[in-house]
Design a protein around this motif. Structure first.
Motif, PDB file in Angstrom:
ATOM      1  N   UNK A 281      -0.782  -3.551   2.779  1.00 12.46           N
ATOM      2  CA  UNK A 281      -0.625  -3.183   1.372  1.00 12.46           C
ATOM      3  C   UNK A 281       0.698  -2.465   1.125  1.00 12.46           C
ATOM      4  N   UNK A 282       1.071  -1.538   1.983  1.00 10.33           N
ATOM      5  CA  UNK A 282       2.313  -0.796   1.737  1.00 10.33           C
ATOM      6  C   UNK A 282       3.513  -1.724   1.829  1.00 10.33           C
ATOM      7  N   UNK A 283       3.439  -2.743   2.689  1.00 12.25           N
ATOM      8  CA  UNK A 283       4.520  -3.737   2.762  1.00 12.25           C
ATOM      9  C   UNK A 283       4.632  -4.486   1.432  1.00 12.25           C
ATOM     10  N   UNK A 284       3.474  -4.903   0.914  1.00  6.72           N
ATOM     11  CA  UNK A 284       3.470  -5.610  -0.366  1.00  6.72           C
ATOM     12  C   UNK A 284       3.923  -4.693  -1.499  1.00  6.72           C
ATOM     13  N   UNK A 285       3.538  -3.430  -1.442  1.00  7.20           N
ATOM     14  CA  UNK A 285       3.912  -2.482  -2.489  1.00  7.20           C
ATOM     15  C   UNK A 285       5.424  -2.333  -2.579  1.00  7.20           C
ATOM     16  N   UNK A 286       6.086  -2.324  -1.428  1.00  7.04           N
ATOM     17  CA  UNK A 286       7.539  -2.238  -1.440  1.00  7.04           C
ATOM     18  C   UNK A 286       8.131  -3.477  -2.092  1.00  7.04           C
ATOM     19  N   UNK A 287       7.597  -4.635  -1.777  1.00  5.81           N
ATOM     20  CA  UNK A 287       8.106  -5.874  -2.374  1.00  5.81           C
ATOM     21  C   UNK A 287       7.871  -5.918  -3.879  1.00  5.81           C
ATOM     22  N   UNK A 288       6.744  -5.353  -4.321  1.00  4.70           N
ATOM     23  CA  UNK A 288       6.406  -5.361  -5.746  1.00  4.70           C
ATOM     24  C   UNK A 288       7.311  -4.414  -6.534  1.00  4.70           C
ATOM     25  N   UNK A 289       7.827  -3.375  -5.869  1.00  5.93           N
ATOM     26  CA  UNK A 289       8.752  -2.483  -6.556  1.00  5.93           C
ATOM     27  C   UNK A 289       8.306  -1.045  -6.674  1.00  5.93           C
ATOM     28  N   UNK A 290       7.291  -0.646  -5.926  1.00  7.67           N
ATOM     29  CA  UNK A 290       6.891   0.762  -5.928  1.00  7.67           C
ATOM     30  C   UNK A 290       8.031   1.620  -5.396  1.00  7.67           C
ATOM     31  N   UNK A 291       8.106   2.852  -5.883  1.00  8.17           N
ATOM     32  CA  UNK A 291       9.125   3.789  -5.422  1.00  8.17           C
ATOM     33  C   UNK A 291       8.656   4.627  -4.244  1.00  8.17           C
ATOM     34  N   UNK A 292       7.363   4.622  -3.990  1.00  3.15           N
ATOM     35  CA  UNK A 292       6.818   5.390  -2.889  1.00  3.15           C
ATOM     36  C   UNK A 292       5.336   5.112  -2.743  1.00  3.15           C
ATOM     37  N   UNK A 293       4.745   5.717  -1.718  1.00  3.13           N
ATOM     38  CA  UNK A 293       3.326   5.489  -1.430  1.00  3.13           C
ATOM     39  C   UNK A 293       2.647   6.817  -1.131  1.00  3.13           C
ATOM     40  N   UNK A 294       1.447   6.957  -1.628  1.00  2.00           N
ATOM     41  CA  UNK A 294       0.589   8.091  -1.303  1.00  2.00           C
ATOM     42  C   UNK A 294      -0.470   7.576  -0.332  1.00  2.00           C
ATOM     43  N   UNK A 295      -0.338   7.947   0.932  1.00  2.00           N
ATOM     44  CA  UNK A 295      -1.151   7.340   1.982  1.00  2.00           C
ATOM     45  C   UNK A 295      -2.329   8.240   2.324  1.00  2.00           C
ATOM     46  N   UNK A 296      -3.503   7.645   2.286  1.00  6.44           N
ATOM     47  CA  UNK A 296      -4.746   8.336   2.610  1.00  6.44           C
ATOM     48  C   UNK A 296      -5.184   7.998   4.024  1.00  6.44           C
ATOM     49  N   UNK A 297      -6.049   8.810   4.618  1.00  4.43           N
ATOM     50  CA  UNK A 297      -6.693   8.383   5.865  1.00  4.43           C
ATOM     51  C   UNK A 297      -7.466   7.085   5.628  1.00  4.43           C
ATOM     52  N   UNK A 298      -7.737   6.363   6.696  1.00  4.45           N
ATOM     53  CA  UNK A 298      -8.579   5.176   6.558  1.00  4.45           C
ATOM     54  C   UNK A 298      -9.937   5.592   6.009  1.00  4.45           C
ATOM     55  N   UNK A 299     -10.458   4.780   5.097  1.00  3.55           N
ATOM     56  CA  UNK A 299     -11.701   5.124   4.426  1.00  3.55           C
ATOM     57  C   UNK A 299     -12.915   4.966   5.341  1.00  3.55           C
ATOM     58  N   UNK A 300     -13.943   5.723   5.065  1.00  2.00           N
ATOM     59  CA  UNK A 300     -15.275   5.688   5.680  1.00  2.00           C
ATOM     60  C   UNK A 300     -15.274   6.328   7.071  1.00  2.00           C
ATOM     61  N   UNK A 301     -14.470   5.787   7.998  1.00  2.00           N
ATOM     62  CA  UNK A 301     -14.450   6.325   9.349  1.00  2.00           C
ATOM     63  C   UNK A 301     -13.754   7.681   9.361  1.00  2.00           C
ATOM     64  N   UNK A 302     -14.373   8.658  10.019  1.00  2.00           N
ATOM     65  CA  UNK A 302     -13.775   9.984  10.141  1.00  2.00           C
ATOM     66  C   UNK A 302     -13.014  10.037  11.460  1.00  2.00           C
ATOM     67  N   UNK A 303     -11.674  10.102  11.414  1.00  2.00           N
ATOM     68  CA  UNK A 303     -10.891   9.975  12.638  1.00  2.00           C
ATOM     69  C   UNK A 303     -10.748  11.290  13.390  1.00  2.00           C
ATOM     70  N   UNK A 304     -10.409  11.174  14.645  1.00  2.00           N
ATOM     71  CA  UNK A 304      -9.941  12.324  15.403  1.00  2.00           C
ATOM     72  C   UNK A 304      -8.523  12.656  14.936  1.00  2.00           C
ATOM     73  N   UNK A 305      -8.013  13.785  15.380  1.00  2.00           N
ATOM     74  CA  UNK A 305      -6.656  14.169  15.015  1.00  2.00           C
ATOM     75  C   UNK A 305      -5.646  13.133  15.520  1.00  2.00           C
ATOM     76  N   UNK A 306      -5.839  12.651  16.744  1.00  2.00           N
ATOM     77  CA  UNK A 306      -4.928  11.649  17.300  1.00  2.00           C
ATOM     78  C   UNK A 306      -4.994  10.346  16.509  1.00  2.00           C
ATOM     79  N   UNK A 307      -6.186   9.943  16.116  1.00  2.00           N
ATOM     80  CA  UNK A 307      -6.339   8.714  15.340  1.00  2.00           C
ATOM     81  C   UNK A 307      -5.693   8.848  13.964  1.00  2.00           C
ATOM     82  N   UNK A 308      -5.858  10.012  13.339  1.00  2.00           N
ATOM     83  CA  UNK A 308      -5.263  10.226  12.023  1.00  2.00           C
ATOM     84  C   UNK A 308      -3.737  10.152  12.103  1.00  2.00           C
ATOM     85  N   UNK A 309      -3.181  10.786  13.103  1.00  2.00           N
ATOM     86  CA  UNK A 309      -1.724  10.743  13.266  1.00  2.00           C
ATOM     87  C   UNK A 309      -1.246   9.318  13.535  1.00  2.00           C
ATOM     88  N   UNK A 310      -1.960   8.588  14.375  1.00  2.00           N
ATOM     89  CA  UNK A 310      -1.571   7.207  14.668  1.00  2.00           C
ATOM     90  C   UNK A 310      -1.635   6.334  13.418  1.00  2.00           C
TER      91      UNK A 310
END
Length: 303
Positions: free
Chosen positions: A92-121
Motif C-alpha cells: 500500500x505505501x508503494x502505491x500511495x507514493x505513486x498516487x501522490x501522497x506526501x507522506x504516510x502514517x504507519x500503524x502496527x499490523x492490525x489484530x496481531x499484537x507484536x513483540x518489540x522486535x516484530x514491531x520494529x521489523x
C-alpha cells in the motif's frame, strides 16, 4: 537527519459513504476541500477516523487519489497505512507514493499484537518499501502495543521515519521522547483531549478528530499557542474539552462523524461493524455539539 515541514493542525479526515454505504468520492472530496479552505495545515487520509480498515484494497487507492486531487498540493496529504500484514502495508505505501501522497502514517499490523522486535521489523520493512516520509502512530489503548522509547532509539537509523503521532493518554510521553531522542523525531499530539498539553510540551502538530466539525476553532487553538497567548488557548481548550473527550471513546468514529453532520459538513454514515449512534448516546453527542456551536468563545469569529 532531515525533518519534514509538517506543522500545525492535521485533521484525520472522514471517508464519506452514500446511502448504500458505497464510498462516496465526491462527498469525501467535499469534506476535505472544506477543511483545507478553513485553513488546516495538512490532511490525514484514512486514519482511524477515515475508517481505513473498513475499506477494500481498491477503495483505499481510490479514496487516496480523490483526496490528493481535492487537495491539489495546497497542504500535505498523509495517508494511513493500516493492514493485517507487513507485506500488505508495504504494497500500500508503494502505491500511495505513486498516487501522490506526501507522506504516510504507519500503524502496527492490525489484530496481531507484536513483540518489540516484530514491531520494529514491521516499521523497518514498510519504510523500505517507499521514499515517503513516515509518521509512526503510537496508540497503545487502541492497538494494544506501545512503541517504546528504546524502539524509537533503535529505529533512528531509518531516515524516512520522521514523525511520531503520540496518542498515549499520558502527556509525559512527549517529554520522555524529546529527552531520549532530542530533535531526531517530530512529535505530533494524537489524542484530542491532551492536545494543548502536547503542544505546550513541544509537539509540532496535532492530528485531530474533532477538527472535522470545528476546524476554525482548532486552528485558533494552535495559533494562540504559537503566539504565546496562553489565556486565549486555555479558554478555547476549556470550551472545546467536552467534545475533545469524544476522541478518546471507543465510538470516536461515530461521534466525530455525527458531530460533522450536525455542523453541516458531512454524513454520519459508518460502515459495519460500526453502526451510527442511537438512543441516549446519539442525543447526548448532538446536545454536546449544539452546545459547543452556540457557546463558542467570543474570540472566535462566527462563521
Amino acid at each position: 537527519m532531515s525533518q519534514t515541514t509538517w506543522r500545525g493542525v492535521f485533521p484525520a479526515a472522514t471517508t464519506q459513504f452514500d446511502a448504500g454505504y458505497a464510498v462516496d468520492l465526491d462527498a469525501t472530496q467535499s469534506v476535505v476541500n472544506m477543511l483545507v479552505e478553513d485553513g488546516v495545515h495538512g490532511v490525514i487520509a484514512m486514519g482511524t477516523v477515515g475508517e481505513n480498515n473498513s475499506l477494500r484494497a481498491e477503495e483505499k487507492r481510490q479514496v487516496l487519489a480523490a483526496v490528493v486531487e481535492a487537495v491539489s498540493g495546497r497542504v500535505p496529504v498523509v495517508t494511513g497505512v493500516s493492514e493485517l500484514t507487513t507485506e500488505l502495508a508495504s504494497e500500500y505505501i508503494r502505491d500511495a507514493q505513486s498516487i501522490g501522497a506526501d507522506g504516510a502514517m504507519v500503524l502496527p499490523a492490525m489484530v496481531y499484537v507484536p513483540s518489540e522486535a516484530e514491531l520494529e521489523a514491521h516499521f523497518r520493512l514498510v519504510a523500505a518499501a517507499s521514499d515517503l516520509p513516515i509518521m509512526l502512530y503510537n496508540n497503545p489503548p487502541a492497538y494494544r502495543v506501545s512503541l517504546s522509547i528504546e524502539s524509537l532509539q533503535r529505529l533512528a537509523d531509518v531516515p524516512t521515519l520522521r514523525t511520531i503521532k503520540e496518542s498515549a493518554p499520558d502527556s509525559r510521553r512527549i517529554t520522555d521522547i524529546l529527552n531520549a531522542c532530542g530533535d531526531r523525531y517530530q512529535v505530533f499530539a494524537g489524542l484530542d483531549d491532551i492536545a494543548l498539553e502536547g503542544l505546550l510540551l513541544g509537539a509540532e502538530g496535532w492530528v485531530s478528530g474533532l477538527t472535522n466539525a470545528f476546524p476554525r476553532e482548532s486552528i485558533a487553538l494552535w495559533d494562540a499557542v504559537q503566539a504565546g497567548r496562553l489565556d486565549e488557548a486555555r479558554a478555547i481548550y476549556r470550551w472545546f474539552m467536552p467534545l475533545l473527550h469524544l476522541d478518546a471513546d471507543h465510538d470516536l468514529v461515530q461521534s466525530i462523524k455525527l458531530s460533522e453532520a450536525v455542523m453541516g459538513r458531512g454524513s454520519e454514515r459508518v460502515r459495519m461493524p460500526r453502526m451510527e449512534l442511537s438512543g441516549q448516546r446519539r442525543a447526548d453527542v448532538i446536545r454536546m455539539v449544539e452546545t459547543a456551536r452556540d457557546t463558542r468563545p467570543s474570540l472566535i469569529a462566527a462563521e
